[in-house]
Design an enzyme around this catalytic site. Structure first.
Site, PDB file in Angstrom:
ATOM      1  CG  PHE A  31     -26.729   0.602 -14.414  1.00 39.23           C
ATOM      2  CD1 PHE A  31     -26.567   1.816 -13.767  1.00 39.23           C
ATOM      3  CD2 PHE A  31     -26.421  -0.557 -13.721  1.00 39.23           C
ATOM      4  CE1 PHE A  31     -26.102   1.879 -12.455  1.00 39.23           C
ATOM      5  CE2 PHE A  31     -25.956  -0.508 -12.420  1.00 39.23           C
ATOM      6  CZ  PHE A  31     -25.799   0.714 -11.788  1.00 39.23           C
ATOM      7  CB  THR A  33     -19.842  -2.451 -16.977  1.00 36.78           C
ATOM      8  OG1 THR A  33     -20.682  -2.998 -18.000  1.00 36.78           O
ATOM      9  CG2 THR A  33     -19.156  -3.579 -16.230  1.00 36.78           C
ATOM     10  CG  LEU A  39     -25.435  -1.499  -6.816  1.00 35.11           C
ATOM     11  CD1 LEU A  39     -26.000  -0.542  -5.772  1.00 35.11           C
ATOM     12  CD2 LEU A  39     -26.481  -1.863  -7.861  1.00 35.11           C
ATOM     13  CD  GLU A  41     -15.155  -1.674  -5.107  1.00 36.29           C
ATOM     14  OE1 GLU A  41     -14.430  -1.782  -4.097  1.00 36.29           O
ATOM     15  OE2 GLU A  41     -14.832  -1.056  -6.136  1.00 36.29           O
ATOM     16  N   GLY A  60     -11.332  -2.553  -1.342  1.00 33.43           N
ATOM     17  CA  GLY A  60     -11.534  -3.529  -2.397  1.00 33.43           C
ATOM     18  C   GLY A  60     -10.212  -3.897  -3.030  1.00 33.43           C
ATOM     19  CG  HIS A  67     -23.372  -5.204 -16.899  1.00 34.18           C
ATOM     20  ND1 HIS A  67     -23.053  -3.872 -16.995  1.00 34.18           N
ATOM     21  CD2 HIS A  67     -24.706  -5.247 -16.712  1.00 34.18           C
ATOM     22  CE1 HIS A  67     -24.155  -3.144 -16.869  1.00 34.18           C
ATOM     23  NE2 HIS A  67     -25.172  -3.972 -16.710  1.00 34.18           N
ATOM     24  CB  THR A  68     -25.843 -11.162 -17.570  1.00 33.01           C
ATOM     25  OG1 THR A  68     -26.712 -10.795 -16.481  1.00 33.01           O
ATOM     26  CG2 THR A  68     -24.626 -11.901 -17.021  1.00 33.01           C
ATOM     27  NE  ARG A 111     -14.889  -3.568   0.786  1.00 32.20           N
ATOM     28  CZ  ARG A 111     -14.619  -2.590  -0.073  1.00 32.20           C
ATOM     29  NH1 ARG A 111     -14.799  -2.767  -1.364  1.00 32.20           N
ATOM     30  NH2 ARG A 111     -14.188  -1.425   0.355  1.00 32.20           N
TER      31      ARG A 111
END
Length: 129
Positions: A31, A33, A39, A41, A60, A67-68, A111
């Site tokens: 997946f 970043t 996702l 937002e 935004g 992203h861990t 936002r």
């Protein structure tokens, strides 16, 4: 009505077209970043949708995403957002993201509420310059 504490969760299935290798943010089939940010937002937009005045939307303006952990194709990633601050038209969210194995990310997102017609009119003027 917008209130601090408003929460929403949404999820996405990790498919090949959402991997780092395909979107260009890396070379591995995990997946991406940028998809995690998208996702987040989307989650914030959905959270606000029923609470905005007619003719308004949000855009935004800032994001800080960590992203861990990697998520492979076939798993689902979920994002939960919580509205943590309202300052006039500025809205701030806390974000948590996970897959079935545990946490995969966190962060914040900002936002701004805008009048959709006025915003698009201003953007369109760029083409006239």
């Amino acid at each position: 009505m917008l209130e601090v504490g408003l929460k929403h969760t949404c999820e996405v299935l990790v498919t090949e077209d959402r991997t780092a290798a395909v979107v260009g943010s890396g070379s591995l089939p995990v997946f991406a970043t940028p998809m995690l940010l998208a996702l987040a937002e989307k989650c914030c937009c959905e959270c606000l949708a029923a609470h905005l005045e007619e003719g308004t939307t949000t855009v935004g303006t800032a994001a800080n995403i960590n992203h861990t952990a990697a998520t492979p194709v076939g798993m689902t990633v979920s994002c939960t957002c919580e509205l943590t601050a309202i300052d006039g038209r500025r809205l701030e969210f806390a974000l948590t993201m996970c897959d079935a194995a545990g946490a995969v990310g966190n962060g914040t997102h900002e936002r701004f509420i805008v009048a959709a017609d006025r915003f698009m009119a201003k953007v369109s003027r760029k083409l006239e310059a």
